[in-house]
Write a protein that holds these residues in place. Structure first.
Motif, PDB file in Angstrom:
ATOM      1  N   ASP A  72       3.847   8.084   7.872  1.00  0.00           N
ATOM      2  CA  ASP A  72       5.077   8.890   7.859  1.00  0.00           C
ATOM      3  C   ASP A  72       5.561   9.203   9.270  1.00  0.00           C
ATOM      4  O   ASP A  72       6.710   9.560   9.475  1.00  0.00           O
ATOM      5  CB  ASP A  72       4.893  10.174   7.037  1.00  0.00           C
ATOM      6  N   HIS A 120      10.840   9.526   2.192  1.00  0.00           N
ATOM      7  CA  HIS A 120      10.206  10.842   2.279  1.00  0.00           C
ATOM      8  C   HIS A 120       9.767  11.386   0.918  1.00  0.00           C
ATOM      9  O   HIS A 120       9.115  12.421   0.856  1.00  0.00           O
ATOM     10  CB  HIS A 120      11.136  11.819   2.996  1.00  0.00           C
ATOM     11  N   ASP A 121      10.120  10.678  -0.161  1.00  0.00           N
ATOM     12  CA  ASP A 121       9.682  11.114  -1.491  1.00  0.00           C
ATOM     13  C   ASP A 121       8.444  10.366  -1.963  1.00  0.00           C
ATOM     14  O   ASP A 121       7.986  10.568  -3.077  1.00  0.00           O
ATOM     15  CB  ASP A 121      10.806  10.888  -2.527  1.00  0.00           C
TER      16      ASP A 121
END
Lengths: 232, 235
Positions: A72, A120-121
């Protein structure tokens, strides 16, 4: 072959080291220089002294894929599709070819259903799969996995192993603390305090005397082979 | 009067996009291992237990004091510049934290010059030295070398009075585990008490399946129990 000669970089001191094509595991205590070693081979870190060559070329002249422990941190695009397409778009390929490649890699890693999702999910495991696809999509000369396995379960590790094997990447170098992961490698390098203290070829039949210990890659080979019906 | 810490989840539901978590159950003092596939909701359940997020519906009753959770990416805990400042920012003696983290001599080091494993050791030492009564550890062994795993295992053993929930895929470094629970596609499942439940653990990791295949059931899930079980195979 990857050659490292008379290198002095950060905590690392490596007089000489050669790595053959295949999967190479890098292990060692925290702070021993594993990530520094990987950065050096990837050309992210330039050695203050000495040289690194991948099949005779500077690392910076090679195509290199990198997946870290927390992908991430390295996301470039909000949408999964664009994250996969990004590396190809930077090389000016046609839209049709890029689309074909993105769908093929997504299919091979079982993430086709995620292509329209927001990066981001994604769950931690899904992020790793997307990052592996993005790292492999340019057919790199060298793929680096820096403790990518530290949060992954056996099934996901197996899925990634199969995907990487099919991608036919000449060099795959991964750092890990897990002996069950080292069991997958053809070579193993142990770093201690910035120096290579062990460099083994993990041939199929050797090492039977170390077979009974939980920390031994050979033991884990037997476990993985010993479970009926499946490789994992 | 001393009430043992106990957390009870009733009808807990939490939805995040396409994912929904359902949880029902009680966690008392002792060490619980929470397993499950990636994306099954382990971290979300940990966050609910630690009080970091609230469920959409359902109730949580908690009889204890402070709660804490070690995040997967331990560097997100960092709130200061140096090792000494970071240790002092927690609820425990900073010298004890630094010593337990094995960072003596690095007190003035910039936290961002430490390796990932060193940062994790520091935050783990802080969490396990503090006066917490519910401790959720999300992948505490990830990224740690063997010495550090052994040290974390011993540190967890000192906190059996608290409710300790370990989220881990890696079963080779564990302390003694009392209860085994799992998330299966978003639903909390009680697998049972260790070691009785090990024989019937459906999604057991490769090592347990290997031991069972060789006719051996370990006496528990601690590192020592697994090594002892391997000795029995060797005969």
């Amino acid at each position: 072959m990857i050659e490292i000669l008379s290198v002095q970089a950060g905590v690392l001191t490596i007089p000489s080291c050669t790595i053959q094509p295949g999967m190479c595991a890098v292990t060692g205590p925290n702070g021993a220089g594993k990530t520094t070693f990987l950065k050096l081979i990837a050309g992210i870190l330039h050695p203050g002294a000495g040289m690194v060559r991948i099949d005779g070329r500077e690392p910076s002249a090679c195509t290199i894929g990198w997946v870290g422990e927390y992908p991430d941190r390295n996301i470039l695009f909000p949408r999964v599709y664009d994250e996969l397409a990004g590396p190809l778009r930077f090389t000016w390929r046609s839209c049709q070819e890029i689309d074909r490649q993105v769908r093929k890699y997504a299919h091979d890693l079982g993430i086709a259903h995620l292509l329209d999702r927001n990066m981001h999910d994604l769950s931690g495991g899904e992020l790793i799969l997307v990052s592996c696809a993005a790292a492999c999509i340019t057919s790199p000369d060298l793929l680096i996995l820096d403790e990518t396995d530290s949060h992954l379960d056996e099934q996901i590790c197996h899925l990634i192993d199969c995907f990487i094997a099919r991608a036919e990447i000449t060099y795959v170098i991964f750092s890990t603390h897990r002996p069950d992961r080292m069991a997958r490698a053809s070579e193993m390098i142990r770093l201690t305090d910035g120096a290579i203290t062990e460099h083994l070829v993990l041939a199929e039949e050797s090492g039977s005397s170390h077979c009974d210990h939980l920390s031994s890659p050979w033991f884990w080979r037997r476990v993985l082979h010993g479970i009926s019906g499946s490789d994992i | 009067m001393n009430i043992p810490p106990l957390i009870r989840l009733s009808g807990v539901v939490k939805t995040k996009g396409a994912f929904t978590l359902h949880a029902e159950g009680t966690f008392g003092p002792g060490v619980h291992l929470l397993t499950g596939r990636i994306g099954s909701g382990k971290t979300t359940l940990g966050e609910i237990l630690a009080g970091i997020i609230q469920p959409d519906t359902g109730t949580i009753s908690w009889t204890g004091g402070r709660r804490v959770m070690l995040l997967q990416d331990a560097s997100y805990h960092i709130s200061t510049m140096t090792v000494r400042e970071e240790a002092a920012s927690w609820h425990a003696d900073p010298d004890v934290i630094i010593r337990r983290a094995g960072l003596t001599g690095k007190e003035d080091a910039d936290l961002f010059t430490l390796s990932r494993g060193e940062v994790r050791r520091l935050e783990l030492a802080a969490i396990l030295s503090g006066e917490y009564e519910l401790i959720v550890l999300d992948e505490p062994f990830a990224g740690l070398d063997e010495d550090a795993r052994c040290f974390v295992r011993r540190l967890i053993e000192t906190r059996r009075d608290a409710v300790v929930v370990i989220i881990s895929h890696d079963i080779t470094s564990l302390p003694k585990i009392d209860q085994l629970v799992a998330m299966e596609a978003g639903t909390l499942i009680q697998i049972g008490q260790v070691p009785q439940c090990l024989q019937n653990w459906n999604e057991a990791p490769a090592l347990i399946r290997y031991l069972r295949k060789n006719g051996v059931c370990p006496a528990g899930l601690s590192r020592e129990d697994l090594e002892e079980a391997l000795c029995r195979i060797r005969g």
